[in-house]
Design a protein around this motif. Sequence first.
Motif, PDB file in Angstrom:
ATOM      1  N   ASN A 111       0.834  -1.202   0.000  1.00  0.00           N
ATOM      2  CA  ASN A 111       0.000   0.000   0.000  1.00  0.00           C
ATOM      3  C   ASN A 111       0.874   1.259   0.000  1.00  0.00           C
ATOM      4  N   LEU A 133       2.337   1.709  -3.442  1.00  0.00           N
ATOM      5  CA  LEU A 133       1.373   2.276  -4.399  1.00  0.00           C
ATOM      6  C   LEU A 133       1.227   3.782  -4.185  1.00  0.00           C
ATOM      7  N   LEU A 160      -4.146   1.559  -2.333  1.00  0.00           N
ATOM      8  CA  LEU A 160      -4.824   0.436  -3.003  1.00  0.00           C
ATOM      9  C   LEU A 160      -6.304   0.780  -3.170  1.00  0.00           C
ATOM     10  N   ILE A 209      -6.776   3.802  -5.729  1.00  0.00           N
ATOM     11  CA  ILE A 209      -6.642   3.421  -7.145  1.00  0.00           C
ATOM     12  C   ILE A 209      -7.901   2.674  -7.598  1.00  0.00           C
ATOM     13  N   ALA A 210      -8.416   1.798  -6.721  1.00  0.00           N
ATOM     14  CA  ALA A 210      -9.640   1.055  -7.056  1.00  0.00           C
ATOM     15  C   ALA A 210     -10.818   2.017  -7.244  1.00  0.00           C
ATOM     16  N   THR A 268      -9.411  -6.004 -13.410  1.00  0.00           N
ATOM     17  CA  THR A 268      -7.939  -5.935 -13.381  1.00  0.00           C
ATOM     18  C   THR A 268      -7.429  -5.044 -14.509  1.00  0.00           C
ATOM     19  N   VAL A 274      -8.272  -1.411 -13.553  1.00  0.00           N
ATOM     20  CA  VAL A 274      -7.542  -0.811 -12.417  1.00  0.00           C
ATOM     21  C   VAL A 274      -6.067  -0.587 -12.751  1.00  0.00           C
ATOM     22  N   PHE A 275      -5.487  -1.420 -13.592  1.00  0.00           N
ATOM     23  CA  PHE A 275      -4.085  -1.175 -13.982  1.00  0.00           C
ATOM     24  C   PHE A 275      -3.993   0.006 -14.951  1.00  0.00           C
ATOM     25  N   ALA A 299      -4.164   2.941 -12.684  1.00  0.00           N
ATOM     26  CA  ALA A 299      -2.864   3.159 -12.016  1.00  0.00           C
ATOM     27  C   ALA A 299      -1.899   3.863 -12.967  1.00  0.00           C
ATOM     28  N   ASP A 324       1.119  -6.618  -9.770  1.00  0.00           N
ATOM     29  CA  ASP A 324       0.779  -7.547  -8.682  1.00  0.00           C
ATOM     30  C   ASP A 324      -0.079  -8.662  -9.265  1.00  0.00           C
ATOM     31  N   GLU A 372      -3.876  -8.148  -5.804  1.00  0.00           N
ATOM     32  CA  GLU A 372      -4.308  -7.036  -4.952  1.00  0.00           C
ATOM     33  C   GLU A 372      -5.180  -6.000  -5.657  1.00  0.00           C
ATOM     34  N   LEU A 373      -4.664  -5.396  -6.715  1.00  0.00           N
ATOM     35  CA  LEU A 373      -5.420  -4.315  -7.364  1.00  0.00           C
ATOM     36  C   LEU A 373      -6.718  -4.839  -7.985  1.00  0.00           C
TER      37      LEU A 373
END
Length: 276
Positions: A20, A23, A31, A34-35, A132, A135-136, A139, A261, A264-265
């Motif tokens: 965390n 990030l 975390l 970002i979500a 996924t 969220v990437f 990020a 990761d 997680e994300l």
Amino acid sequence: MTRLKNSDICDISFNLCRYNRELISKTGQSLLGIACHACGVEELKIKQKLDSFCVHVVPVTTGLGVISNFSETVCAILKFLGFIALVSDKPDASGITSAFENKADAIMMADDKRFVGINLNTKSVVDNSEMTGQVFASAMDLMADGINQKDVLVIGCGSVGEAAARKLLSFNAKLSLIDINYNTAQLLAKKLSRAEQKDKIIVLKQEDNILSYKYILEATPSENTITDSLLSELTVVASPGVPLGVSAKGCKILNDHLIHDKLELGVAAMAVALLK
Ligand code: PYL
């Protein structure tokens, strides 16, 4: 989709605080932050709701069976974010039934094909590959201080790459797509151009010169897809691909410009999407 191994995830639960902090240092967001960025919701609003939202993580024994620590790791990520979460002591249909009988707000479970979250109140479904990718991409938007009008190379045009590409287009990025199967990349470009009315999507061949991309989103199930020659200390890489597509030397070159990761994300974005 690469099937995770226990060795991929066994360190996640006790590294969540450190991850965390990593990030926050790389993106300016946690975390959860970002979500929330991926889901287009205010973190404060989510924080007000998540501590009364109960998720049952249900192990699934079908196909290749349970992955040791998978459900426990998903549960640990949810609890780290502040959700009420538990791993059902029963798998499969018994675990799903128990979630309903105990008035859980949601379940999360994965067979060999899909990892989903289901909101038992609204009946909405969230998918790990979709979230996924989103969220990437989010990020990357944060690491770039806004990816708007910037050129991004998306390597891998499967379900995760497609979700990431769509999200990047929503941030008004300019996309170049590449896939080991040229037709796959071409089909995605056609699909995205129609859906997003975008004419800024370039499709590259493996042999094309792809040295000049500062932003790379890697979503393939292969190692070393991003060769060291493509990297400099200015390159920014977001890599949901499992295993990581960057070599150890490449990671050193990227230093804190790499986000990667294995759960997680994606789990955080699924949970926020279930709640919003
Ligand atoms: C969800 C992960 C992300 C990458 N690959 C996906 C994967 O490994 N899928 C298989 C998950 C199987 C879980 C098993 C269990 O422990 O409940 N059925």
